[in-house]
Design a protein around this motif. Structure first.
Motif, PDB file in Angstrom:
ATOM      1  N   TYR A   8       0.808  -1.212   0.000  1.00  9.15           N
ATOM      2  CA  TYR A   8       0.000   0.000   0.000  1.00  9.15           C
ATOM      3  C   TYR A   8       0.840   1.260   0.000  1.00  9.15           C
ATOM      4  N   SER A   9       2.113   1.121  -0.242  1.00 10.16           N
ATOM      5  CA  SER A   9       3.007   2.266  -0.289  1.00 10.16           C
ATOM      6  C   SER A   9       3.239   2.646  -1.746  1.00 10.16           C
ATOM      7  N   GLN A  10       3.414   3.925  -2.009  1.00 11.20           N
ATOM      8  CA  GLN A  10       3.711   4.386  -3.359  1.00 11.20           C
ATOM      9  C   GLN A  10       5.181   4.145  -3.700  1.00 11.20           C
ATOM     10  N   GLU A  11       5.968   3.829  -2.680  1.00 13.45           N
ATOM     11  CA  GLU A  11       7.392   3.584  -2.866  1.00 13.45           C
ATOM     12  C   GLU A  11       7.592   2.304  -3.673  1.00 13.45           C
ATOM     13  N   HIS A  64     -10.511  -3.093  -7.457  1.00 15.69           N
ATOM     14  CA  HIS A  64     -11.282  -1.873  -7.230  1.00 15.69           C
ATOM     15  C   HIS A  64     -10.367  -0.817  -6.628  1.00 15.69           C
ATOM     16  N   GLU A  65     -10.797   0.424  -6.695  1.00 15.99           N
ATOM     17  CA  GLU A  65     -10.020   1.529  -6.120  1.00 15.99           C
ATOM     18  C   GLU A  65      -9.752   1.347  -4.636  1.00 15.99           C
ATOM     19  N   ASP A  66     -10.640   0.641  -3.923  1.00 10.97           N
ATOM     20  CA  ASP A  66     -10.460   0.442  -2.482  1.00 10.97           C
ATOM     21  C   ASP A  66      -9.449  -0.665  -2.156  1.00 10.97           C
ATOM     22  N   GLY A  67      -8.860  -1.263  -3.196  1.00  7.63           N
ATOM     23  CA  GLY A  67      -7.860  -2.303  -2.989  1.00  7.63           C
ATOM     24  C   GLY A  67      -8.398  -3.713  -3.070  1.00  7.63           C
TER      25      GLY A  67
END
Length: 140
Positions: A8-11, A64-67
């Motif tokens: 869930y990290s953008q890294e 979905h956008e919510d993961g």
């Protein structure tokens, strides 16, 4: 068995194994070929295979956008005796002539792998879910 891991990290991260010599475990993000998303409880009564459309991602196109990834997170709860899989391939194409040739190659590869994959259970019901072209190109 298959396990999927959500970050869930953008890294940007590269998956790593604790034992790089372990050849029984494959780590990847492309989901090429067939990837099971669950292990059916009891006797497996059907196979569900989801195939993304052109320019899509075998896993990301169904998320979905919510993961939540409904094929992995929701469908097995409603159908516990069904094996759910995704089928991944290099879905990027350029130009109409090239696209036709590539689609024919992808279709033949899918067919051959499906015949090989289901050779022990050829009469088990098969449900194909196919998504159209995915406008979210590049999303995972």
């Amino acid at each position: 068995m298959t396990a999927t891991i959500d970050f869930y990290s953008q890294e940007a991260r590269k998956p790593m194994l604790s034992d790089p010599e372990d050849t029984d475990l494959v780590v990847g993000k492309d989901f090429l070929g067939y990837t099971p998303l669950n292990h059916p409880r009891g006797e497996c009564v059907a196979d569900v295979i989801a195939v993304t459309g052109l320019a899509g991602h075998a896993f990301g196109s169904w998320r979905h956008e919510d993961g939540k990834m409904w094929l992995r997170d929701l469908l097995p709860q409603d159908l516990p005796a069904v094996r759910v899989m995704i089928y991944g391939y290099s879905a990027q194409v350029q130009g109409a002539t090239q696209a036709t040739s590539i689609l024919e190659d992808h279709a033949e590869t899918f067919r051959q792998r499906l015949l090989s994959f289901r050779r022990f259970e050829p009469k088990r019901p098969l449900i194909l879910i196919v998504s159209p072209f995915d406008p979210r190109v590049g999303e995972i």
